[in-house]
Design a protein around this motif. Structure first.
Motif, PDB file in Angstrom:
ATOM      1  N   PRO A   1       0.825  -1.220   0.000  1.00 14.41           N
ATOM      2  CA  PRO A   1       0.000   0.000   0.000  1.00 14.41           C
ATOM      3  C   PRO A   1       0.857   1.267   0.000  1.00 14.41           C
ATOM      4  O   PRO A   1       1.971   1.277   0.525  1.00 14.41           O
ATOM      5  N   SER A   2       0.307   2.314  -0.595  1.00 15.61           N
ATOM      6  CA  SER A   2       1.026   3.594  -0.608  1.00 15.61           C
ATOM      7  C   SER A   2       0.771   4.323   0.709  1.00 15.61           C
ATOM      8  O   SER A   2      -0.142   3.961   1.480  1.00 15.61           O
ATOM      9  N   THR A   3       1.548   5.375   0.946  1.00 16.47           N
ATOM     10  CA  THR A   3       1.302   6.162   2.170  1.00 16.47           C
ATOM     11  C   THR A   3      -0.124   6.717   2.134  1.00 16.47           C
ATOM     12  O   THR A   3      -0.795   6.784   3.164  1.00 16.47           O
ATOM     13  N   GLY A   4      -0.566   7.122   0.928  1.00 15.57           N
ATOM     14  CA  GLY A   4      -1.924   7.675   0.797  1.00 15.57           C
ATOM     15  C   GLY A   4      -2.972   6.677   1.263  1.00 15.57           C
ATOM     16  O   GLY A   4      -3.889   7.034   2.018  1.00 15.57           O
ATOM     17  N   ASP A   5      -2.823   5.397   0.856  1.00 18.56           N
ATOM     18  CA  ASP A   5      -3.796   4.369   1.268  1.00 18.56           C
ATOM     19  C   ASP A   5      -3.757   4.180   2.788  1.00 18.56           C
ATOM     20  O   ASP A   5      -4.801   4.087   3.444  1.00 18.56           O
ATOM     21  N   ILE A   6      -2.541   4.080   3.300  1.00 21.10           N
ATOM     22  CA  ILE A   6      -2.390   3.801   4.746  1.00 21.10           C
ATOM     23  C   ILE A   6      -2.963   4.959   5.559  1.00 21.10           C
ATOM     24  O   ILE A   6      -3.743   4.759   6.503  1.00 21.10           O
ATOM     25  N   VAL A   7      -2.585   6.166   5.160  1.00 22.03           N
ATOM     26  CA  VAL A   7      -3.029   7.339   5.925  1.00 22.03           C
ATOM     27  C   VAL A   7      -4.549   7.499   5.816  1.00 22.03           C
ATOM     28  O   VAL A   7      -5.222   7.850   6.793  1.00 22.03           O
TER      29      VAL A   7
ATOM     30  N   TRP B   1       1.388  15.204  10.493  1.00 24.13           N
ATOM     31  CA  TRP B   1      -0.024  14.803  10.613  1.00 24.13           C
ATOM     32  C   TRP B   1      -0.218  13.353  10.174  1.00 24.13           C
ATOM     33  O   TRP B   1      -1.062  12.642  10.705  1.00 24.13           O
ATOM     34  N   GLU B   2       0.592  12.908   9.217  1.00 27.61           N
ATOM     35  CA  GLU B   2       0.501  11.504   8.796  1.00 27.61           C
ATOM     36  C   GLU B   2       1.017  10.585   9.910  1.00 27.61           C
ATOM     37  O   GLU B   2       0.388   9.589  10.249  1.00 27.61           O
ATOM     38  N   VAL B   3       2.152  10.956  10.464  1.00 28.79           N
ATOM     39  CA  VAL B   3       2.734  10.147  11.549  1.00 28.79           C
ATOM     40  C   VAL B   3       1.748  10.067  12.710  1.00 28.79           C
ATOM     41  O   VAL B   3       1.531   9.001  13.303  1.00 28.79           O
TER      42      VAL B   3
ATOM     43  N   GLN C   1      -6.080  16.174  22.746  1.00 28.65           N
ATOM     44  CA  GLN C   1      -5.411  16.157  21.440  1.00 28.65           C
ATOM     45  C   GLN C   1      -5.663  17.444  20.657  1.00 28.65           C
ATOM     46  O   GLN C   1      -6.769  17.994  20.698  1.00 28.65           O
ATOM     47  N   PRO C   2      -4.671  17.891  19.906  1.00 27.21           N
ATOM     48  CA  PRO C   2      -4.901  19.065  19.058  1.00 27.21           C
ATOM     49  C   PRO C   2      -5.715  18.648  17.837  1.00 27.21           C
ATOM     50  O   PRO C   2      -5.655  17.483  17.428  1.00 27.21           O
ATOM     51  N   PRO C   3      -6.455  19.569  17.237  1.00 30.42           N
ATOM     52  CA  PRO C   3      -7.121  19.199  15.992  1.00 30.42           C
ATOM     53  C   PRO C   3      -6.069  18.869  14.939  1.00 30.42           C
ATOM     54  O   PRO C   3      -4.971  19.430  14.955  1.00 30.42           O
ATOM     55  N   LEU C   4      -6.426  17.982  14.036  1.00 34.74           N
ATOM     56  CA  LEU C   4      -5.480  17.576  12.993  1.00 34.74           C
ATOM     57  C   LEU C   4      -5.010  18.801  12.199  1.00 34.74           C
ATOM     58  O   LEU C   4      -3.847  18.891  11.789  1.00 34.74           O
ATOM     59  N   ASN C   5      -5.938  19.736  12.030  1.00 38.15           N
ATOM     60  CA  ASN C   5      -5.599  20.954  11.282  1.00 38.15           C
ATOM     61  C   ASN C   5      -4.490  21.762  11.943  1.00 38.15           C
ATOM     62  O   ASN C   5      -3.756  22.476  11.273  1.00 38.15           O
ATOM     63  N   LEU C   6      -4.401  21.653  13.248  1.00 34.51           N
ATOM     64  CA  LEU C   6      -3.335  22.398  13.938  1.00 34.51           C
ATOM     65  C   LEU C   6      -1.973  21.822  13.542  1.00 34.51           C
ATOM     66  O   LEU C   6      -1.039  22.565  13.224  1.00 34.51           O
ATOM     67  N   ILE C   7      -1.890  20.510  13.541  1.00 32.21           N
ATOM     68  CA  ILE C   7      -0.613  19.886  13.166  1.00 32.21           C
ATOM     69  C   ILE C   7      -0.280  20.223  11.710  1.00 32.21           C
ATOM     70  O   ILE C   7       0.854  20.572  11.379  1.00 32.21           O
ATOM     71  N   LYS C   8      -1.310  20.156  10.850  1.00 32.41           N
ATOM     72  CA  LYS C   8      -1.081  20.490   9.436  1.00 32.41           C
ATOM     73  C   LYS C   8      -0.655  21.951   9.306  1.00 32.41           C
ATOM     74  O   LYS C   8       0.234  22.284   8.515  1.00 32.41           O
ATOM     75  N   SER C   9      -1.301  22.822  10.097  1.00 31.10           N
ATOM     76  CA  SER C   9      -1.005  24.265   9.999  1.00 31.10           C
ATOM     77  C   SER C   9       0.449  24.566  10.358  1.00 31.10           C
ATOM     78  O   SER C   9       1.073  25.445   9.778  1.00 31.10           O
TER      79      SER C   9
ATOM     80  N   GLU D   1       2.992  22.712   9.871  1.00 28.99           N
ATOM     81  CA  GLU D   1       3.856  22.369   8.734  1.00 28.99           C
ATOM     82  C   GLU D   1       3.664  23.350   7.577  1.00 28.99           C
ATOM     83  O   GLU D   1       4.630  23.760   6.934  1.00 28.99           O
ATOM     84  N   LEU D   2       2.410  23.741   7.370  1.00 28.68           N
ATOM     85  CA  LEU D   2       2.150  24.709   6.296  1.00 28.68           C
ATOM     86  C   LEU D   2       2.823  26.045   6.561  1.00 28.68           C
ATOM     87  O   LEU D   2       3.152  26.790   5.646  1.00 28.68           O
ATOM     88  N   SER D   3       3.017  26.338   7.849  1.00 30.65           N
ATOM     89  CA  SER D   3       3.613  27.638   8.180  1.00 30.65           C
ATOM     90  C   SER D   3       5.139  27.580   8.238  1.00 30.65           C
ATOM     91  O   SER D   3       5.775  28.534   8.661  1.00 30.65           O
TER      92      SER D   3
END
Lengths: 438, 391
Positions: B4-10, B200-202, B250-258, B260-262
């Motif tokens: 499986p790809s990371t996309g499938d697993i995640v 966020w994937e991890v 837990q933080p919202p997933l968006n926080l972790i993504k944010s 990295e985006l920043s």
């Protein structure tokens, strides 16, 4: 229009009964003892009210300093607000316990005690961790500052409503193998178990009288206010006097005073004089607000409300279910004392206790003063309120203030809620009377 | 069949994360008669004992940002964190009706009191406050902890109607050792190549272990590491940061993504600590309960919920994490009203200051929606690291 403000408004005389004056003198003497420590060479142990091991501390000739009591004193003297903000400026979160921040702010501003004199740095931090997680962090913060010996005594939480042998064994082991040897090292005084037994014997004597005094509120009218007045009553035994002759004398004296009031059919003494008519009898859960203590109390006594039982007066020891310090089992009894303090009791135990108080003291209901920065008390109080109401059929109400942060005391709000609550009690009584008539 | 790809697993892990009915755990329970599920809250529970009882340990981490809390708010004042209220919401709305027991670890006064609330609100469900020692001498804290674990073992034997043998415990320790090794490998790999393993994937991959049997979870981690390292992703000029303070709510997933985006690469964190609380393998020979106690006392993570007996050691773990992972700064991000994290923060900051490590701090709730301020703060922090470290 020109408004003239006199530099010092003359405070109205506060009426105090003889026991309150005696208590004040005892506390003043203690703060002098602390302030004199630098000259007398006495070593100082800082510790907490719940889980206070005063008898053990005295065995090592240490003077007991209680940061919570210092914060309370700062609150009553209207100094805590500035201290809290000082701590927040230094990076402490606005969300956490204001006792901690008042203490840290007080130190940052010179560590001046309520007697106007500098309090000494502790020689040892006796972290008796009972019923409140914040204590652990508080003394880690103080240790960072004072770099002194820190002794940890963990009290397991009474989650299932019982004290298990594993809990007592753990605490006794900590006392024997860690706490006592370290106290010997810091103080240079050899531990003498017979000396501890003597102090414990004295503790039990004073505890008998304390229970008699608190339970005198079963009388109608109640001769005491078991919350606002109760705070004065618990001062010596929850602080640096448990196990002393002074405590025995104080509680004997107080008991006589209470007996006289019962005989004369008198109610409690308030700052404005004896309470005239007892209209409402309440059980109160949670600590009080200290920054506006008198104003807060006045909202009760002006309406004829007297507190007949409170959980806060059990925070430094729960004695009304029979526990007494037992000199024949000196270390076990210290463990059981710590395990039994109110904040170390599970939520179901707290519900049982408050519901029983409402019944035993024939109260009109339960009032919860929820403290913004005290999760140990506050988390779960809304469930406590519902459950006690359900079990007793008596109305319960909820107000919110803080311990020593004046920003969270809204007098109009509190007064409004109290007035609504008293109306609710009246309605309930009216309903009950109608029910009887029908 | 191809790997499986990371996309499938995640994507699979994200489905598990978003499923507030805990379908996977329900299916596990229904697959065999007599199976039991034991819920637990942060920060640490010896899951090996639950596993050895043939039960599924189920991590209950609040309701995140997708759960509308209606009932839960009626039980808490505004100044108490969000995880207990969303946990109550999960309970009251029947989402945990298949859970046979709940464990509330010693972490703070709020979770402690929640243990009592659970007893009152769900009297038919086994509920236990799980006390852990804050003193670390073998004969003192160790003996107490062995006693606590023995009581838990006895309770689970009663619920499951069967003995938990030492052999079963050793077997469970073995599978959790493997799981911890894999998570450590995952964290090490991320610290080396964070552009290939977004935080966020991890997080989602590790979080899947809260609802899946440990054996299945280990398989997912192995697959993810292999897939992520095989993929080629561009390296950005991000700053490498350690996150601190997220060990409970837990933080919202968006926080972790944010973050990295920043412009931040997360190279270490204290999320989901239960999965790597014990450092190193727990020995398989000898008394398994004693071994778990020893691991807790002498080989476990440091966090705000734990007492640090040595002033010199206070906060040093964070400095070590920064050095180990080559981080350039620390972001203190804690839930509002989180006593342990917020009381600890000034002490940790003072240690970082002495070590010359830059940091910033902000708060969140599990349902925080506005990420713009966080992006701005984290972005400014990342930029300042680049600017000042270059100077």
């Amino acid at each position: 229009m020109k408004i003239t403000i006199s530099p010092k408004a003359v405070a109205k005389d506060v009426l105090k009964d003889a026991s309150m004056k005696k208590q004040k003198e005892m506390m003043a003497e203690h703060f002098d003892r602390l302030a004199d420590a630098g000259h007398t060479g006495a070593k100082v142990a800082s510790t907490f009210v719940p889980g206070n091991l005063n008898e053990l501390i005295m065995c090592f000739d240490l003077v007991n300093n209680l940061p919570e009591v210092n914060a309370i004193q700062s609150g009553m003297r209207r100094q805590s607000g500035a201290y809290v903000m000082e701590a927040e400026k230094a990076g402490h979160s606005e969300d956490v316990c204001t006792y901690v921040k008042s203490d840290i702010g007080m130190m940052a501003k010179g560590n001046i005690g309520p007697n106007g004199r500098k309090l000494p740095s502790p020689d040892v931090l006796l972290l008796s961790y009972t019923g409140c997680f914040t204590f652990m962090k508080w003394f880690e913060l103080l240790r960072e500052q004072f770099k002194c010996e820190t002794i940890f005594l963990q009290t397991p939480y009474m989650a299932d409503g019982t004290v298990t042998p594993n809990m007592v064994a753990y605490m006794v082991k900590q006392l024997k193998e860690d706490v006592i040897p370290k106290l010997e090292r810091v103080s240079g005084v050899k531990f003498d178990i017979d000396r501890l037994r003597e102090y414990l014997k004295k503790s039990a004597q004073a505890e008998d009288d304390l229970v008699y005094i608190l339970q005198s509120a079963r009388n109608k009218p109640s001769p005491i206010d078991a919350y606002f007045g109760g705070i004065y009553y618990i001062g010596p035994i929850f602080g640096a006097f448990r196990g002393t002759d002074d405590a025995i004398d104080y509680y004997r004296f107080l008991r006589q005073e209470v007996d006289q009031r019962i005989a004369a059919g008198l109610g409690p003494v308030t700052p404005d004089g004896p309470m005239e008519k007892e209209k409402y009898r309440l059980v109160v859960e949670g600590p009080p607000n200290y920054t506006n203590f008198r104003q807060f109390w006045k909202m009760f006594y002006e309406e004829g409300a007297v507190v007949v039982a409170s959980s806060y007066t059990k925070v430094g020891g729960t004695y009304d279910f029979g526990f007494r310090h037992d000199p024949s089992r000196p270390l076990e009894t210290l463990a059981e004392y710590c395990l039994g303090v109110y904040t170390n009791r599970s939520l179901p135990m707290r519900i049982d206790m408050l519901a029983a108080y409402v019944e035993e003291y024939e109260a009109d209901g339960l009032l919860i003063n929820s403290i913004k920065s005290c999760n140990s008390f506050s988390a779960g109080q809304l469930l406590i309120m519902r459950e006690v109401e359900k079990r007793t059929g008596k109305p319960a109400a909820f107000i919110e203030t803080d311990l020593v942060d004046p920003r969270y005391f809204s007098a109009a709000n509190v007064k409004n809620r109290l007035e609504s609550y008293f109306q609710m009690v009246e309605q309930k009584r009216g309903g009950a009377a109608k029910g009887v008539a029908a | 069949m191809s790997a499986p790809s990371t996309g499938d697993i995640v994507a699979r892990c994200q489905d598990l994360y978003e499923d507030l009915d805990f379908t996977a755990a329900r299916q596990w329970k229904e697959a065999k008669k007599g199976r039991k599920v034991i819920g637990f809250m942060p920060v640490y529970i010896p899951r090996e004992i639950i596993h050895a009882a043939g039960m599924l340990p189920l991590g209950i981490l609040g309701g995140g940002d997708q759960l509308e809390v209606i009932h839960g708010d009626a039980y808490y004042q505004s100044y108490i964190c969000r995880i207990p209220r969303s946990t109550i919401e999960l309970g009251v709305t029947g989402r945990l009706d298949f859970v046979d027991g709940m464990l509330f670890p010693s972490i703070c006064d709020v979770i402690r009191n929640l243990s009592g609330m659970w007893k009152v609100m769900f009297p038919r469900v086994y509920s236990r406050y799980f006390d852990v020692p804050q003193t670390y001498e073998d004969e003192i804290g160790g003996t107490f902890y062995v006693g606590e674990m023995t009581e838990l073992r006895r309770d689970l034997e009663e619920i499951g109607g069967r003995k938990i043998t030492d052999k079963a415990l050793r077997g469970s320790i073995d599978v959790y050792n493997k799981n911890r090794r894999l998570i450590r490998r995952l964290y090490e790999a991320r610290a080396q190549r964070p552009w290939q393993m977004p935080a966020w994937e991890v997080y989602l991959v590790v979080r899947a272990g809260m609802v899946l049997p440990v054996e299945a979870h280990s398989e997912i981690i192995e697959q993810y590491i292999a897939a992520a390292l095989a993929e080629d992703k561009p390296v950005r000029d991000n700053s490498r940061v350690v996150l601190s303070g997220l060990f409970c709510e837990q933080p919202p997933l968006n926080l972790i993504k944010s973050l990295e985006l920043s412009g931040c690469y997360v190279v270490d964190d204290d999320l989901l600590l239960v999965t790597r609380w014990l450092i190193g393998d727990v020995p398989l020979d000898g008394d398994p309960i004693y071994n778990l106690a020893q691991a807790f006392l002498h080989h476990s993570e440091s966090t705000a919920a734990k007492y640090e007996p040595d002033q010199e050691e206070k906060g040093r773990y964070l400095v070590r994490a920064v050095k180990r992972t080559g981080a350039e700064g620390v972001i203190f991000t804690s839930p509002s009203f989180c006593d342990p994290a917020l009381l600890d923060r000034p002490m940790l900051q003072s240690v970082l200051k002495s070590a010359g490590i830059p940091f910033i701090a902000f708060k969140y709730a599990e349902n925080s929606g506005q990420m713009q301020p966080i992006r701005e703060q984290a972005g400014t922090f990342a930029d300042s690291i680049k600017l000042w470290s270059a100077a």
